[in-house]
Design a protein around this motif. Structure first.
Motif, PDB file in Angstrom:
ATOM      1  N   GLY A 184     -21.410 -23.063 -47.125  1.00 35.95           N
ATOM      2  CA  GLY A 184     -21.615 -22.447 -48.621  1.00 35.95           C
ATOM      3  C   GLY A 184     -21.740 -20.794 -48.708  1.00 35.95           C
ATOM      4  O   GLY A 184     -22.300 -20.626 -49.649  1.00 35.95           O
ATOM      5  N   LEU A 185     -21.634 -20.200 -47.630  1.00 32.40           N
ATOM      6  CA  LEU A 185     -21.616 -19.054 -47.615  1.00 32.40           C
ATOM      7  C   LEU A 185     -20.561 -18.378 -48.413  1.00 32.40           C
ATOM      8  O   LEU A 185     -20.775 -17.232 -48.922  1.00 32.40           O
ATOM      9  CB  LEU A 185     -21.553 -18.551 -46.207  1.00 32.40           C
ATOM     10  CG  LEU A 185     -22.828 -18.626 -45.312  1.00 32.40           C
ATOM     11  CD1 LEU A 185     -22.692 -17.981 -43.817  1.00 32.40           C
ATOM     12  CD2 LEU A 185     -24.040 -17.688 -46.102  1.00 32.40           C
ATOM     13  N   SER A 186     -19.491 -18.800 -48.364  1.00 30.92           N
ATOM     14  CA  SER A 186     -18.370 -18.254 -49.365  1.00 30.92           C
ATOM     15  C   SER A 186     -18.634 -18.315 -50.937  1.00 30.92           C
ATOM     16  O   SER A 186     -18.128 -17.515 -51.445  1.00 30.92           O
ATOM     17  CB  SER A 186     -17.184 -19.027 -48.971  1.00 30.92           C
ATOM     18  OG  SER A 186     -17.289 -20.496 -49.355  1.00 30.92           O
ATOM     19  N   SER A 187     -19.340 -19.380 -51.230  1.00 30.77           N
ATOM     20  CA  SER A 187     -19.917 -19.435 -52.510  1.00 30.77           C
ATOM     21  C   SER A 187     -21.028 -18.499 -52.958  1.00 30.77           C
ATOM     22  O   SER A 187     -21.304 -17.705 -53.645  1.00 30.77           O
ATOM     23  CB  SER A 187     -20.532 -20.582 -53.169  1.00 30.77           C
ATOM     24  OG  SER A 187     -19.258 -21.578 -52.972  1.00 30.77           O
ATOM     25  N   ALA A 188     -22.026 -18.472 -51.817  1.00 37.16           N
ATOM     26  CA  ALA A 188     -23.362 -17.399 -52.003  1.00 37.16           C
ATOM     27  C   ALA A 188     -22.677 -16.040 -51.620  1.00 37.16           C
ATOM     28  O   ALA A 188     -23.153 -15.135 -52.501  1.00 37.16           O
ATOM     29  CB  ALA A 188     -24.225 -17.870 -50.674  1.00 37.16           C
ATOM     30  N   ALA A 190     -17.658 -11.810 -51.820  1.00 39.17           N
ATOM     31  CA  ALA A 190     -16.987 -10.946 -51.197  1.00 39.17           C
ATOM     32  C   ALA A 190     -16.698 -11.328 -49.850  1.00 39.17           C
ATOM     33  O   ALA A 190     -15.237 -11.135 -49.339  1.00 39.17           O
ATOM     34  CB  ALA A 190     -17.913  -9.722 -51.239  1.00 39.17           C
ATOM     35  N   LEU A 191     -17.539 -11.658 -49.000  1.00 43.71           N
ATOM     36  CA  LEU A 191     -17.253 -12.297 -47.948  1.00 43.71           C
ATOM     37  C   LEU A 191     -16.263 -13.467 -47.589  1.00 43.71           C
ATOM     38  O   LEU A 191     -15.511 -13.340 -46.734  1.00 43.71           O
ATOM     39  CB  LEU A 191     -18.567 -12.640 -47.054  1.00 43.71           C
ATOM     40  CG  LEU A 191     -18.677 -13.112 -45.527  1.00 43.71           C
ATOM     41  CD1 LEU A 191     -18.035 -11.997 -44.581  1.00 43.71           C
ATOM     42  CD2 LEU A 191     -19.633 -13.580 -45.067  1.00 43.71           C
ATOM     43  N   GLY A 192     -16.338 -14.449 -48.537  1.00 42.59           N
ATOM     44  CA  GLY A 192     -15.426 -15.600 -48.393  1.00 42.59           C
ATOM     45  C   GLY A 192     -14.213 -15.087 -48.876  1.00 42.59           C
ATOM     46  O   GLY A 192     -13.002 -15.499 -48.267  1.00 42.59           O
ATOM     47  N   ASP A 193     -13.850 -13.947 -49.860  1.00 46.27           N
ATOM     48  CA  ASP A 193     -12.383 -13.563 -50.268  1.00 46.27           C
ATOM     49  C   ASP A 193     -11.985 -12.803 -49.227  1.00 46.27           C
ATOM     50  O   ASP A 193     -10.927 -12.968 -48.961  1.00 46.27           O
ATOM     51  CB  ASP A 193     -12.771 -12.789 -51.355  1.00 46.27           C
ATOM     52  CG  ASP A 193     -13.381 -13.617 -52.767  1.00 46.27           C
ATOM     53  OD1 ASP A 193     -13.129 -14.743 -52.889  1.00 46.27           O
ATOM     54  OD2 ASP A 193     -13.575 -12.836 -53.751  1.00 46.27           O
ATOM     55  N   TRP A 194     -12.832 -12.101 -48.554  1.00 53.06           N
ATOM     56  CA  TRP A 194     -12.282 -11.421 -47.232  1.00 53.06           C
ATOM     57  C   TRP A 194     -11.848 -12.130 -46.232  1.00 53.06           C
ATOM     58  O   TRP A 194     -10.941 -11.953 -45.561  1.00 53.06           O
ATOM     59  CB  TRP A 194     -13.407 -10.241 -46.835  1.00 53.06           C
ATOM     60  CG  TRP A 194     -12.934  -9.347 -45.620  1.00 53.06           C
ATOM     61  CD1 TRP A 194     -13.557  -9.474 -44.459  1.00 53.06           C
ATOM     62  CD2 TRP A 194     -11.970  -8.506 -45.442  1.00 53.06           C
ATOM     63  NE1 TRP A 194     -13.113  -8.757 -43.525  1.00 53.06           N
ATOM     64  CE2 TRP A 194     -12.026  -8.000 -44.023  1.00 53.06           C
ATOM     65  CE3 TRP A 194     -10.993  -8.082 -46.403  1.00 53.06           C
ATOM     66  CZ2 TRP A 194     -11.232  -7.187 -43.635  1.00 53.06           C
ATOM     67  CZ3 TRP A 194     -10.010  -7.137 -45.856  1.00 53.06           C
ATOM     68  CH2 TRP A 194     -10.268  -6.623 -44.828  1.00 53.06           C
ATOM     69  N   ALA A 195     -12.540 -13.287 -45.947  1.00 48.54           N
ATOM     70  CA  ALA A 195     -12.319 -14.063 -44.759  1.00 48.54           C
ATOM     71  C   ALA A 195     -10.736 -14.817 -45.348  1.00 48.54           C
ATOM     72  O   ALA A 195     -10.054 -14.741 -44.307  1.00 48.54           O
ATOM     73  CB  ALA A 195     -13.387 -15.061 -44.564  1.00 48.54           C
ATOM     74  N   VAL A 196     -10.630 -15.101 -46.302  1.00 49.27           N
ATOM     75  CA  VAL A 196      -9.487 -15.920 -46.812  1.00 49.27           C
ATOM     76  C   VAL A 196      -8.285 -14.951 -46.752  1.00 49.27           C
ATOM     77  O   VAL A 196      -7.274 -15.084 -46.354  1.00 49.27           O
ATOM     78  CB  VAL A 196      -9.585 -16.429 -48.438  1.00 49.27           C
ATOM     79  CG1 VAL A 196      -8.191 -16.817 -48.841  1.00 49.27           C
ATOM     80  CG2 VAL A 196     -10.678 -17.620 -48.140  1.00 49.27           C
TER      81      VAL A 196
END
Length: 199
Positions: free
Chosen positions: A67-71, A74-80
């Motif tokens: 659930g970190l990508s939702s929380a 910016a981190l989730g988008d960068w990882a993708v």
């Protein structure tokens, strides 16, 4: 436990009164422990550059599962973005991965350089000082090249943290080696004074 021990009066290392000497065996063990910690972390960070495509895929999955990508969007988008970029680049042009292979190799070669300090820390203290300078250089490199490569600021701080946390064991090792240097100087002077009488 302190690195300092007191030699009793009348011992071969003591002068007229109680003399403070370094427990060199203890200091050397501590130096080796901290150096092995640094070397293992350095080697592991290098080895992670080999399976880069698999790691970026796993990172995205882990962020989604926790659930970190939702929380932290910016981190989730960068990882993708990094996952897709690595997949596209390595998929279309596999030779690009050759560059990260050499990056991993460089980490392993640098780790091997610490064999000298592990064997003779006093003589090879220059390796520790060089590594400390390298850790410091991580910060300007990230701040200069990060914006040029369009790396997000928060990830630049992640990169800089390697230099910040990496220098901590090196500072401890440097202080311990200086303790050994001082002890060797004191012992050499003491032995010389016993052999050559004062005029």
């Amino acid at each position: 436990m302190s690195d300092i021990a007191t030699a009793p009066t009348g011992s071969t290392t003591a002068g007229p009164g109680p003399t403070t000497v370094t427990d060199t065996a203890l200091v050397r063990r501590r130096i080796r422990r901290w150096l092995w910690l640094f070397v293992v972390c350095l080697a592991l960070s290098g080895l992670t550059a080999f399976p880069l495509q698999s790691e970026t895929t796993l990172l995205v999955r882990a962020l989604d599962a926790t659930g970190l990508s939702s929380a932290l969007p910016a981190l989730g988008d960068w990882a993708v973005l990094t996952r897709d970029g690595v997949a596209d680049g390595f998929g279309s042009h596999p030779f690009l991965a050759y560059g990260t292979d050499w990056l991993a190799f460089a980490h392993l070669v640098i780790a091997a350089a610490f064999w000298g300090p592990l064997r003779d820390p006093v003589r090879n203290i220059w390796v520790i000082r060089w590594a400390m300078l390298a850790c410091g250089a991580v910060i300007p490199l990230a701040l200069i090249c990060g914006p040029l490569r369009e790396i997000p600021l928060f990830w630049q701080f992640v990169d800089m943290s390697f230099g910040v946390f990496g220098v901590i064991p090196l500072l401890i090792v440097h202080r311990l080696i200086r303790t050994l240097e001082w002890d060797q100087a004191v012992r050499t002077h003491h032995d010389f004074a016993r052999v050559v009488p004062s005029p």
